[in-house]
Design an enzyme around this catalytic site. Structure first.
Site, PDB file in Angstrom:
ATOM      1  N   SER A 108       3.329  -4.792   7.183  1.00 18.50           N
ATOM      2  CA  SER A 108       2.739  -4.537   5.796  1.00 18.50           C
ATOM      3  C   SER A 108       4.011  -4.698   4.859  1.00 18.50           C
ATOM      4  CB  SER A 108       2.589  -2.959   5.580  1.00 18.50           C
ATOM      5  OG  SER A 108       1.354  -2.600   6.436  1.00 18.50           O
ATOM      6  N   ASP A 125      -0.623 -19.382  13.316  1.00 16.87           N
ATOM      7  CA  ASP A 125       0.556 -19.971  13.675  1.00 16.87           C
ATOM      8  C   ASP A 125       0.598 -19.735  15.435  1.00 16.87           C
ATOM      9  OD1 ASP A 125       3.386 -19.934  14.537  1.00 16.87           O
ATOM     10  OD2 ASP A 125       3.508 -20.753  12.684  1.00 16.87           O
ATOM     11  N   HIS A 153       0.919  -0.941   0.019  1.00 16.39           N
ATOM     12  CA  HIS A 153       0.092  -0.015   0.050  1.00 16.39           C
ATOM     13  C   HIS A 153       0.957   1.310  -0.101  1.00 16.39           C
ATOM     14  CE1 HIS A 153       1.085   0.696   4.188  1.00 16.39           C
ATOM     15  NE2 HIS A 153       0.510  -0.640   4.454  1.00 16.39           N
TER      16      HIS A 153
END
Length: 338
Positions: A296, A281, A156
């Site tokens: 990110s 996990d 992004h």
């Protein structure tokens, strides 16, 4: 002669069918998953807030009075390029109380606004704006091309936190970082990685800031040392079910963590989502609560192929988040390399 002309196309067609075109080579890149410090300078200065100026004759906001808005980008003042707040203040001081012509970019529009700065109680000429001319933070490197060194990160764009406007990039640096600590996420409060890159070595340049990530070229490739390239998956190869992410949540170490792809969004989704995933996990959930700010760009892999990059965490459910399809990032990376 007539019979030859009739039979020739049939013979040629048979030859084409016997020797089909060779399939295109599968593209491969190196998934990274290591954090990096990102330093970016804006092209012009971004107006993030309009403020009243306390002057001798009352409160004024010259910027608002001439129609300047939050999210506008001031690129020039009195014909001089503006690349920083200091440069803007220099032009205002030189105007000595006179009118200043501002070159402003607003979306796809270019405007010319004439403003008259007022003097605050300290004697400084002001327009009544708070601007941003640079940003710095930590993110995760998604991939690099093993031949060219072109990289993609974040999935992004880098946007101003107050206005949501994409920072107009003039130039940027990628620097080596390590993860010093973790603030775990919980419902209603996203967690974050705390990275240290204050004295780190520059490892690349950032040349594009887009809604699909930041892109540039690595100048130093130690993060790729010993790593292997993997095939890139097309959008139609992505499936719901088991997958994994690469993430750097402690020091200098990148680890693999299991996730589930729970939903795949259609191409051209209005919010730019490629898929929704959920962290399964146990080790990662215990350490971080799920997906953190700073993760990110973490590569998402499935069936030995790179399929995307983590982009967002769900505020009310930090174990879940969104990812962009890798095809979309690569399209931007290719234009950065062009």
């Amino acid at each position: 002669m007539g019979k030859i002309k009739i039979r020739l196309p049939a013979v040629l067609l048979a030859l084409v069918l016997l020797f089909p075109a060779q399939a295109a080579a599968v593209r491969e890149v190196i998934p990274i998953g290591h954090t990096a410090g990102i330093r970016m300078k804006s092209e012009g200065v971004l107006v993030v807030r309009l403020d009243e100026v306390e002057s001798a004759d009352g409160k004024h906001c010259p910027a608002r009075e001439v129609g300047l808005r939050e999210g506008d980008i001031i690129v020039s003042a009195d014909g001089q390029a503006v690349a920083s707040n200091d440069a803007l203040q220099t032009v205002l001081a030189a105007a000595d109380g006179g009118t200043v012509t501002l070159g402003v970019r607003r979306g796809s529009e270019t405007l010319s606004l004439k403003a008259s700065p007022c003097t605050d109680r300290t004697g400084t000429l002001r327009l009544g704006i708070l601007v941003r001319d640079s940003m710095a933070g930590i993110g995760t490197l998604t991939f690099a091309d093993p031949e060219t060194g072109v990289f993609g990160s974040l999935g992004h764009g880098v946007c101003d936190a107050e206005t949501g406007v994409l920072l107009p990039l003039a130039d940027g640096q990628l620097v080596r970082s390590t993860v010093e600590s973790v603030t775990p996420g919980r419902a209603g409060s996203p967690g974050a990685l705390q990275g240290d890159f204050s004295d780190a070595k520059v490892i690349g340049t950032v040349t594009k800031n887009t809604v699909r990530g930041i892109f540039g070229t690595l100048s130093e490739r130690s993060l790729l040392s010993g790593e292997s390239a993997v095939p890139v998956a097309s959008r139609d190869e992505i499936q719901t079910g088991d997958a994994e992410i690469l993430a750097n949540t402690s020091g200098d170490e990148v680890q693999r963590y299991s996730v589930q792809i729970v939903r795949i969004y259609p191409e051209n989704d209005e919010y730019g989502r490629g898929m929704m995933l959920r962290v399964t996990d146990k080790a990662l959930l215990a350490q971080t609560g799920g997906i953190l700010q700073g993760m990110s760009g973490s590569p998402v892999l499935q069936n030995g192929k790179l399929i995307g990059a983590v982009t967002h965490v769900l505020v009310d459910d930090p174990a879940s988040g969104y990812a962009i399809c890798i095809e979309d990032m690569l399209a931007e990376a290719d234009s950065a390399a062009a």
